[in-house]
Design a protein around this motif. Structure first.
Motif, mmCIF file in Angstrom:
data_model
loop_
_atom_site.group_PDB
_atom_site.id
_atom_site.type_symbol
_atom_site.label_atom_id
_atom_site.label_comp_id
_atom_site.label_asym_id
_atom_site.label_seq_id
_atom_site.Cartn_x
_atom_site.Cartn_y
_atom_site.Cartn_z
ATOM 1 N N THR A 166 -18.694 38.555 -5.315
ATOM 2 C CA THR A 166 -17.976 37.478 -5.985
ATOM 3 C C THR A 166 -18.207 36.228 -5.143
ATOM 4 O O THR A 166 -18.827 36.296 -4.076
ATOM 5 C CB THR A 166 -16.453 37.731 -6.086
ATOM 6 N N ALA A 167 -17.677 35.107 -5.616
ATOM 7 C CA ALA A 167 -17.808 33.863 -4.847
ATOM 8 C C ALA A 167 -16.800 33.782 -3.707
ATOM 9 O O ALA A 167 -16.771 32.781 -2.986
ATOM 10 C CB ALA A 167 -17.639 32.665 -5.781
ATOM 11 N N ARG A 168 -15.973 34.807 -3.517
ATOM 12 C CA ARG A 168 -14.887 34.711 -2.537
ATOM 13 C C ARG A 168 -15.365 34.639 -1.095
ATOM 14 O O ARG A 168 -14.712 34.020 -0.259
ATOM 15 C CB ARG A 168 -13.916 35.888 -2.727
ATOM 16 N N ILE A 169 -16.486 35.275 -0.785
ATOM 17 C CA ILE A 169 -16.993 35.154 0.580
ATOM 18 C C ILE A 169 -17.414 33.719 0.853
ATOM 19 O O ILE A 169 -17.092 33.142 1.896
ATOM 20 C CB ILE A 169 -18.150 36.140 0.832
ATOM 21 N N GLY A 170 -18.132 33.119 -0.108
ATOM 22 C CA GLY A 170 -18.509 31.722 0.044
ATOM 23 C C GLY A 170 -17.308 30.807 0.127
ATOM 24 O O GLY A 170 -17.285 29.851 0.918
ATOM 25 N N ASP A 171 -16.276 31.094 -0.681
ATOM 26 C CA ASP A 171 -15.034 30.308 -0.636
ATOM 27 C C ASP A 171 -14.388 30.394 0.740
ATOM 28 O O ASP A 171 -13.991 29.386 1.320
ATOM 29 C CB ASP A 171 -14.039 30.818 -1.686
ATOM 30 N N ALA A 172 -14.268 31.618 1.239
ATOM 31 C CA ALA A 172 -13.613 31.825 2.533
ATOM 32 C C ALA A 172 -14.343 31.068 3.633
ATOM 33 O O ALA A 172 -13.722 30.357 4.443
ATOM 34 C CB ALA A 172 -13.560 33.317 2.856
ATOM 35 N N ILE A 173 -15.658 31.191 3.665
ATOM 36 C CA ILE A 173 -16.433 30.548 4.723
ATOM 37 C C ILE A 173 -16.318 29.030 4.628
ATOM 38 O O ILE A 173 -16.160 28.344 5.647
ATOM 39 C CB ILE A 173 -17.906 31.018 4.660
ATOM 40 N N TYR A 174 -16.371 28.496 3.424
ATOM 41 C CA TYR A 174 -16.267 27.041 3.255
ATOM 42 C C TYR A 174 -14.947 26.523 3.803
ATOM 43 O O TYR A 174 -14.895 25.454 4.434
ATOM 44 C CB TYR A 174 -16.400 26.687 1.775
ATOM 45 N N TYR A 175 -13.856 27.260 3.570
ATOM 46 C CA TYR A 175 -12.529 26.813 4.000
ATOM 47 C C TYR A 175 -12.140 27.333 5.388
ATOM 48 O O TYR A 175 -10.988 27.206 5.799
ATOM 49 C CB TYR A 175 -11.483 27.231 2.969
ATOM 50 N N VAL B 82 -17.149 28.987 11.215
ATOM 51 C CA VAL B 82 -17.527 27.566 11.174
ATOM 52 C C VAL B 82 -19.006 27.398 11.523
ATOM 53 O O VAL B 82 -19.714 26.583 10.921
ATOM 54 C CB VAL B 82 -16.635 26.746 12.127
ATOM 55 N N GLU B 83 -19.507 28.217 12.454
ATOM 56 C CA GLU B 83 -20.902 28.126 12.865
ATOM 57 C C GLU B 83 -21.857 28.540 11.744
ATOM 58 O O GLU B 83 -22.921 27.939 11.573
ATOM 59 C CB GLU B 83 -21.148 29.002 14.102
ATOM 60 N N VAL B 84 -21.502 29.588 11.001
ATOM 61 C CA VAL B 84 -22.427 30.091 9.968
ATOM 62 C C VAL B 84 -22.266 29.359 8.643
ATOM 63 O O VAL B 84 -23.030 29.601 7.708
ATOM 64 C CB VAL B 84 -22.251 31.612 9.733
ATOM 65 N N ARG B 85 -21.302 28.468 8.543
ATOM 66 C CA ARG B 85 -21.012 27.814 7.265
ATOM 67 C C ARG B 85 -22.229 27.121 6.680
ATOM 68 O O ARG B 85 -22.438 27.119 5.464
ATOM 69 C CB ARG B 85 -19.866 26.826 7.456
ATOM 70 N N ARG B 86 -23.061 26.532 7.519
ATOM 71 C CA ARG B 86 -24.238 25.816 7.017
ATOM 72 C C ARG B 86 -25.208 26.739 6.289
ATOM 73 O O ARG B 86 -26.012 26.281 5.466
ATOM 74 C CB ARG B 86 -24.954 25.115 8.168
ATOM 75 N N HIS B 87 -25.152 28.051 6.596
ATOM 76 C CA HIS B 87 -26.046 28.996 5.934
ATOM 77 C C HIS B 87 -25.554 29.381 4.537
ATOM 78 O O HIS B 87 -26.268 30.077 3.802
ATOM 79 C CB HIS B 87 -26.177 30.272 6.767
ATOM 80 N N PHE B 88 -24.349 28.966 4.189
ATOM 81 C CA PHE B 88 -23.746 29.316 2.898
ATOM 82 C C PHE B 88 -23.418 28.059 2.095
ATOM 83 O O PHE B 88 -22.428 28.015 1.379
ATOM 84 C CB PHE B 88 -22.489 30.157 3.125
ATOM 85 N N GLN B 89 -24.274 27.054 2.207
ATOM 86 C CA GLN B 89 -24.103 25.813 1.468
ATOM 87 C C GLN B 89 -25.400 25.439 0.768
ATOM 88 O O GLN B 89 -26.489 25.556 1.346
ATOM 89 C CB GLN B 89 -23.678 24.669 2.408
ATOM 90 N N TRP B 90 -25.255 25.010 -0.483
ATOM 91 C CA TRP B 90 -26.387 24.483 -1.241
ATOM 92 C C TRP B 90 -26.397 22.960 -1.130
ATOM 93 O O TRP B 90 -25.340 22.331 -1.034
ATOM 94 C CB TRP B 90 -26.284 24.863 -2.715
ATOM 95 N N HIS B 91 -27.586 22.391 -1.187
ATOM 96 C CA HIS B 91 -27.736 20.942 -1.228
ATOM 97 C C HIS B 91 -28.737 20.595 -2.328
ATOM 98 O O HIS B 91 -29.676 21.358 -2.585
ATOM 99 C CB HIS B 91 -28.248 20.396 0.107
ATOM 100 N N VAL B 92 -28.512 19.464 -2.982
ATOM 101 C CA VAL B 92 -29.450 19.023 -4.015
ATOM 102 C C VAL B 92 -30.844 18.896 -3.412
ATOM 103 O O VAL B 92 -31.839 19.333 -3.994
ATOM 104 C CB VAL B 92 -28.994 17.674 -4.614
ATOM 105 N N LYS B 93 -30.926 18.313 -2.228
ATOM 106 C CA LYS B 93 -32.154 18.302 -1.436
ATOM 107 C C LYS B 93 -31.928 19.241 -0.270
ATOM 108 O O LYS B 93 -31.066 18.999 0.570
ATOM 109 C CB LYS B 93 -32.467 16.889 -0.935
ATOM 110 N N PRO B 94 -32.674 20.349 -0.185
ATOM 111 C CA PRO B 94 -32.393 21.361 0.836
ATOM 112 C C PRO B 94 -32.360 20.795 2.248
ATOM 113 O O PRO B 94 -33.117 19.877 2.586
ATOM 114 C CB PRO B 94 -33.548 22.356 0.666
ATOM 115 N N VAL B 95 -31.478 21.352 3.047
ATOM 116 C CA VAL B 95 -31.326 21.001 4.450
ATOM 117 C C VAL B 95 -31.654 22.242 5.268
ATOM 118 O O VAL B 95 -31.234 23.348 4.929
ATOM 119 C CB VAL B 95 -29.887 20.524 4.746
ATOM 120 N N GLU B 96 -32.402 22.093 6.327
ATOM 121 C CA GLU B 96 -32.795 23.255 7.129
ATOM 122 C C GLU B 96 -31.590 24.109 7.505
ATOM 123 O O GLU B 96 -30.541 23.585 7.881
ATOM 124 C CB GLU B 96 -33.544 22.810 8.380
#
Length: 329
Positions: free
Chosen positions: A227-236, A292-306
């Protein structure tokens, strides 16, 4: 990887009657299954694309499960036949499929229908890399280490909120539809508890409020393990607790999930409070810092970010290139 990985996308005419399910969506990705659209948009504008198939490490099958669902000419019932015909045409028009038996090909799907979309194209299911959200290694059709687990993530464009861990007063939180035995068991066990907030259905208050108030956020299996809950948890900034047996967690070939999450067998739901309490505050702080450290690995960007989701998926493909075997004739 960033300099050498190359992807060839099977072309099609712009006036193809089914171009709408083969082209990346230009609309803004939204909803639970946005990961599929985000990936296609990111890939098609990336430097990984090559027009020269002889340079390609992988070949992308660009059909969209999400788009096929809503096309009245295909619909849910026609997806399997469409995929079967598409792969037949590709394998007869181009030589690349037959060199490897499809092992250097991949497709992307986030909706649960993707799990059965290959039922009439077993060569895809058995040989190609399936980049899917429904990464259940207990169910036939998904093969860990061959296939790739794609995280299911809601589109978000704002910076993640920052909350001091000491201000997170609730031990754990879950809210959602009771559409599976695991969720029913979880809510029945903890719905009246003062430390674990387990709620059936939608909340009257914003979902984000509870995510920010809680130390641990519970990811309980619904119709699927994902589900999206793992992504939700990490984002917050909430430490995910995974209550989904047989879930091949996203990027498990790269990330050490034990460093930023807690995996609990569904049979241990009655012991959930004890398990989380026994971790202690110092261990919780370590897990939360790593979230907080891994959060960047669970984010989408319109223009990808490394190091974002797109680059993580590309690295998963990169890891699999050594498994591809070229057949000689």
């Amino acid at each position: 990887m960033n300099k050498t990985l190359k992807i060839y996308v099977y072309p099609h005419k712009r006036d193809d009657p089914f171009a709408n399910v083969l082209l990346p969506s230009h609309s803004k990705p939204g909803g639970n299954y946005a990961s599929e659209s985000y990936f296609k948009q990111a890939l098609m504008s990336s430097h990984f694309i090559t027009d020269n198939p002889s340079q390609a490490d992988f070949f992308f099958l660009p059909f969209s499960i999400a788009s096929m669902r809503h096309d009245p000419r295909i619909g849910v019932g026609g997806i399997q036949d469409f995929v079967k015909d598409y792969v037949f045409n590709v394998s007869h028009k181009y030589p690349f499929w037959n060199r490897t038996g499809g092992a250097d090909h991949f497709y992307v799907a986030c909706h649960s229908i993707g799990k059965v979309a290959m039922d009439k194209a077993e060569e895809v299911r058995n040989s190609a890399v399936q980049v899917v959200c429904t990464s259940n290694y207990f169910v036939q059709g998904y093969v860990p280490h061959k296939d790739v687990s794609l995280p299911q993530i809601w589109p978000r464009h704002d910076d993640p909120p920052v909350v001091d861990p000491s201000k997170r007063k609730k031990l754990a939180f879950f809210a959602g539809g009771i559409n599976a035995p695991t969720r029913k068991y979880l809510v029945q066990t903890w719905q009246n508890d003062s430390e674990i907030f387990a709620h059936a259905g939608r909340l009257k208050t914003p979902y984000s409020t509870q995510l920010l108030r809680s130390k641990f956020c519970l990811h309980a299996k619904g119709y699927e393990v994902n589900t999206a809950r793992i992504g939700d948890a990490i984002y917050y900034g909430c430490v995910p607790v995974v209550l989904a047996d047989h879930y091949d967690l996203p990027f498990a070939d790269i990330l050490n999930w034990k460093s930023f999450s807690v995996v609990v067998a569904t049979a241990d739901i009655p012991s959930l409070k004890r398990i989380l309490r026994e971790l202690g505050f110092e261990e919780y702080l370590r897990l939360q810092r790593n979230v907080v450290e891994v959060r960047r690995h669970f984010q989408w960007h319109v223009k990808p970010v490394e190091f974002d989701v797109f680059y993580m998926v590309m690295y998963e493909l990169w890891l699999r290139r050594g498994h591809v075997r070229i057949f000689s004739f």
